[in-house]
Structures are given as structure tokens and as C-alpha cells.
Motif scaffolding. Sequence first.
Motif, PDB file in Angstrom:
ATOM      1  N   LEU A  67     110.425  31.998  48.405  1.00 51.06           N
ATOM      2  CA  LEU A  67     109.719  30.843  48.944  1.00 51.06           C
ATOM      3  C   LEU A  67     108.813  31.255  50.099  1.00 51.06           C
ATOM      4  CD1 LEU A  67     109.242  27.782  49.195  1.00 51.06           C
ATOM      5  CD2 LEU A  67     111.309  27.672  50.558  1.00 51.06           C
ATOM      6  N   VAL A  68     109.338  32.060  51.009  1.00 55.46           N
ATOM      7  CA  VAL A  68     108.543  32.510  52.155  1.00 55.46           C
ATOM      8  C   VAL A  68     107.378  33.373  51.678  1.00 55.46           C
ATOM      9  CG1 VAL A  68     108.568  33.901  54.273  1.00 55.46           C
ATOM     10  CG2 VAL A  68     110.415  32.280  53.823  1.00 55.46           C
ATOM     11  N   ASP A  69     107.605  34.217  50.676  1.00 56.43           N
ATOM     12  CA  ASP A  69     106.509  35.020  50.109  1.00 56.43           C
ATOM     13  C   ASP A  69     105.368  34.124  49.651  1.00 56.43           C
ATOM     14  OD1 ASP A  69     107.915  37.386  50.498  1.00 56.43           O
ATOM     15  OD2 ASP A  69     108.547  37.568  48.396  1.00 56.43           O
ATOM     16  N   ARG A  70     105.706  33.054  48.948  1.00 58.24           N
ATOM     17  CA  ARG A  70     104.680  32.134  48.435  1.00 58.24           C
ATOM     18  C   ARG A  70     103.946  31.422  49.566  1.00 58.24           C
ATOM     19  NH1 ARG A  70     106.398  29.822  42.734  1.00 58.24           N
ATOM     20  NH2 ARG A  70     107.577  31.603  42.004  1.00 58.24           N
ATOM     21  N   LEU A  71     104.704  30.994  50.584  1.00 55.33           N
ATOM     22  CA  LEU A  71     104.075  30.323  51.725  1.00 55.33           C
ATOM     23  C   LEU A  71     103.178  31.289  52.493  1.00 55.33           C
ATOM     24  CD1 LEU A  71     107.079  28.183  52.996  1.00 55.33           C
ATOM     25  CD2 LEU A  71     105.058  27.379  51.758  1.00 55.33           C
ATOM     26  N   GLU A  72     103.599  32.538  52.574  1.00 55.22           N
ATOM     27  CA  GLU A  72     102.801  33.546  53.272  1.00 55.22           C
ATOM     28  C   GLU A  72     101.509  33.836  52.499  1.00 55.22           C
ATOM     29  OE1 GLU A  72     103.943  37.411  55.899  1.00 55.22           O
ATOM     30  OE2 GLU A  72     104.741  37.387  53.848  1.00 55.22           O
ATOM     31  N   LYS A  73     101.601  33.899  51.178  1.00 53.43           N
ATOM     32  CA  LYS A  73     100.395  34.114  50.355  1.00 53.43           C
ATOM     33  C   LYS A  73      99.379  32.993  50.555  1.00 53.43           C
ATOM     34  CE  LYS A  73     102.327  36.796  46.577  1.00 53.43           C
ATOM     35  NZ  LYS A  73     102.752  36.774  45.170  1.00 53.43           N
ATOM     36  N   LYS A  74      99.885  31.782  50.781  1.00 51.92           N
ATOM     37  CA  LYS A  74      99.008  30.633  50.997  1.00 51.92           C
ATOM     38  C   LYS A  74      98.551  30.528  52.453  1.00 51.92           C
ATOM     39  CE  LYS A  74     101.000  27.958  47.257  1.00 51.92           C
ATOM     40  NZ  LYS A  74     100.872  26.645  46.662  1.00 51.92           N
ATOM     41  N   LYS A  75      98.982  31.499  53.272  1.00 48.00           N
ATOM     42  CA  LYS A  75      98.630  31.558  54.695  1.00 48.00           C
ATOM     43  C   LYS A  75      99.140  30.347  55.478  1.00 48.00           C
ATOM     44  CE  LYS A  75      94.811  34.729  54.057  1.00 48.00           C
ATOM     45  NZ  LYS A  75      95.660  35.831  53.777  1.00 48.00           N
ATOM     46  N   LEU A  76     100.309  29.839  55.075  1.00 47.44           N
ATOM     47  CA  LEU A  76     100.925  28.705  55.767  1.00 47.44           C
ATOM     48  C   LEU A  76     101.953  29.162  56.788  1.00 47.44           C
ATOM     49  CD1 LEU A  76     101.314  26.395  52.645  1.00 47.44           C
ATOM     50  CD2 LEU A  76      99.517  26.344  54.393  1.00 47.44           C
ATOM     51  N   VAL A  77     102.475  30.367  56.593  1.00 46.49           N
ATOM     52  CA  VAL A  77     103.404  30.987  57.537  1.00 46.49           C
ATOM     53  C   VAL A  77     103.075  32.472  57.641  1.00 46.49           C
ATOM     54  CG1 VAL A  77     105.313  29.375  57.046  1.00 46.49           C
ATOM     55  CG2 VAL A  77     105.179  31.560  55.816  1.00 46.49           C
ATOM     56  N   THR A  78     103.563  33.075  58.709  1.00 46.67           N
ATOM     57  CA  THR A  78     103.491  34.530  58.852  1.00 46.67           C
ATOM     58  C   THR A  78     104.880  35.033  59.205  1.00 46.67           C
ATOM     59  OG1 THR A  78     102.937  34.416  61.206  1.00 46.67           O
ATOM     60  CG2 THR A  78     101.089  34.532  59.656  1.00 46.67           C
ATOM     61  N   ARG A  79     105.115  36.290  58.917  1.00 45.75           N
ATOM     62  CA  ARG A  79     106.367  36.945  59.332  1.00 45.75           C
ATOM     63  C   ARG A  79     106.070  37.773  60.571  1.00 45.75           C
ATOM     64  NH1 ARG A  79     107.259  37.539  53.368  1.00 45.75           N
ATOM     65  NH2 ARG A  79     109.333  36.720  52.929  1.00 45.75           N
ATOM     66  N   GLU A  80     106.884  37.566  61.603  1.00 45.87           N
ATOM     67  CA  GLU A  80     106.689  38.312  62.842  1.00 45.87           C
ATOM     68  C   GLU A  80     108.041  38.816  63.335  1.00 45.87           C
ATOM     69  OE1 GLU A  80     104.629  35.919  65.717  1.00 45.87           O
ATOM     70  OE2 GLU A  80     102.954  35.542  64.338  1.00 45.87           O
ATOM     71  N   PRO A  81     108.082  40.063  63.805  1.00 42.54           N
ATOM     72  CA  PRO A  81     109.341  40.582  64.335  1.00 42.54           C
ATOM     73  C   PRO A  81     109.748  39.809  65.594  1.00 42.54           C
ATOM     74  CG  PRO A  81     107.581  42.229  64.518  1.00 42.54           C
ATOM     75  CD  PRO A  81     107.001  41.023  63.866  1.00 42.54           C
ATOM     76  N   SER A  82     111.031  39.604  65.746  1.00 39.75           N
ATOM     77  CA  SER A  82     111.555  38.914  66.924  1.00 39.75           C
ATOM     78  C   SER A  82     111.307  39.763  68.167  1.00 39.75           C
ATOM     79  CB  SER A  82     113.058  38.672  66.763  1.00 39.75           C
ATOM     80  OG  SER A  82     113.624  38.240  67.978  1.00 39.75           O
ATOM     81  N   SER A  83     110.975  39.109  69.268  1.00 38.56           N
ATOM     82  CA  SER A  83     110.756  39.833  70.520  1.00 38.56           C
ATOM     83  C   SER A  83     112.077  40.209  71.191  1.00 38.56           C
ATOM     84  CB  SER A  83     109.903  38.996  71.473  1.00 38.56           C
ATOM     85  OG  SER A  83     110.546  37.769  71.737  1.00 38.56           O
ATOM     86  N   THR A  84     113.173  39.566  70.765  1.00 34.45           N
ATOM     87  CA  THR A  84     114.467  39.833  71.388  1.00 34.45           C
ATOM     88  C   THR A  84     115.398  40.699  70.547  1.00 34.45           C
ATOM     89  OG1 THR A  84     115.351  37.763  70.501  1.00 34.45           O
ATOM     90  CG2 THR A  84     114.420  37.692  72.723  1.00 34.45           C
ATOM     91  N   ASP A  85     115.178  40.748  69.238  1.00 38.74           N
ATOM     92  CA  ASP A  85     116.049  41.522  68.353  1.00 38.74           C
ATOM     93  C   ASP A  85     115.203  42.105  67.226  1.00 38.74           C
ATOM     94  OD1 ASP A  85     117.920  42.542  66.567  1.00 38.74           O
ATOM     95  OD2 ASP A  85     119.273  40.824  66.726  1.00 38.74           O
ATOM     96  N   ARG A  86     115.009  43.414  67.246  1.00 39.10           N
ATOM     97  CA  ARG A  86     114.114  44.047  66.275  1.00 39.10           C
ATOM     98  C   ARG A  86     114.620  43.955  64.842  1.00 39.10           C
ATOM     99  NH1 ARG A  86     115.777  49.564  65.395  1.00 39.10           N
ATOM    100  NH2 ARG A  86     117.465  50.055  66.837  1.00 39.10           N
ATOM    101  N   ARG A  87     115.895  43.585  64.647  1.00 36.23           N
ATOM    102  CA  ARG A  87     116.441  43.427  63.290  1.00 36.23           C
ATOM    103  C   ARG A  87     116.069  42.081  62.682  1.00 36.23           C
ATOM    104  NH1 ARG A  87     122.484  44.023  64.906  1.00 36.23           N
ATOM    105  NH2 ARG A  87     121.571  42.745  66.529  1.00 36.23           N
TER     106      ARG A  87
END
Length: 159
Positions: A67-87
Motif C-alpha cells: 500500500l505504501v509503495d503505491r502511495l509513494e508512486k503516486k507521490k502522496l507519501v514519502t519514506r524518510e528515516p527517523s531522526s531518533t532511531d535509524r532502524r
Amino acid sequence: MDRTDHSLIALRRILRSTELYGRELAKAAGLTAVQIRALQIVAESGHATAKEISTRMGVSQATMSSLVDRLEKKKLVTREPSSTDRRVTNIVITEAGLTAVDTAPDPLQQRYVKKFEALESWEQSMVVAVLERVASMLDSSEFDASPVLDLGDFREERD
């Protein structure tokens, strides 16, 4: 007409309402009800983890990843690493995602929730019991299902 016919007609009416809502949503926003619900969850705080979204929606991590892949392809969300936990990777809603949430038609489930919550407690219990019984009669207990009313297209890959 006997009770069996009445029950089948009621089921068909429920399915038809869901189908029509899905078409309306797809036409207005180009998204499925499940995609809109995920965007709404992310929009609440501007970001969320895939695990948080999947837990709230009652779907598997694999379903959420797709689901997130599809939303990202549509440029509705992005994936960003957490600033507090790199995992941890945060799902962050974009301006286009916020616009999609704001312009989407009223979700069918919100209409249902409003009317369901207006029922007396005993009526709510009866409705839940009957719906659970119908679901078990249809052998649907193994399906990955979120509390989102979405019929979707059975020919397409599901979110």
C-alpha cells in the motif's frame, strides 16, 4: 419471497453500496478507500510508521508495504528515516496527499459509524453478532480485513 431471498438482497445492497462508493472515490480522488484511510492516518500527525498504520487498519505488514509503495508512486507519501532511531522509517504525507484527503468524498464507513454509534448498546451487539455470523457463513475468517468498507476490484492486486 422467503427469508433466504431477503437476506441475499440485503447482502447485495451492502456490496452494491460499497462498490458505488469505491467508484465515486476512484473518480474523485483516483484512490481506493483503503488508500484514503491510510492517508488519513498519516495526515493526523503528518507521519507514521508502516507498523502503526497496519496496526490501526488491521492489515498485515506485507499488505501495508504494498500500500505504501503505491502511495509513494503516486507521490502522496514519502519514506524518510527517523531522526531518533535509524532502524525506523517514517511514512510522511506530502502536500498532494493532504489535498487527496481533503478532497475525497465522505468515507462510507464514516456514515456507517455515525449511524451505528447512534444505536442502543444492545442493538450494536446484535448487529455485530449478526455480521460476524454472516462473515463466518461466507468462510471469510481467513481474509486480511481492515475496518474500511472497500470492495475493490477482485481482478487487481489488493492493497
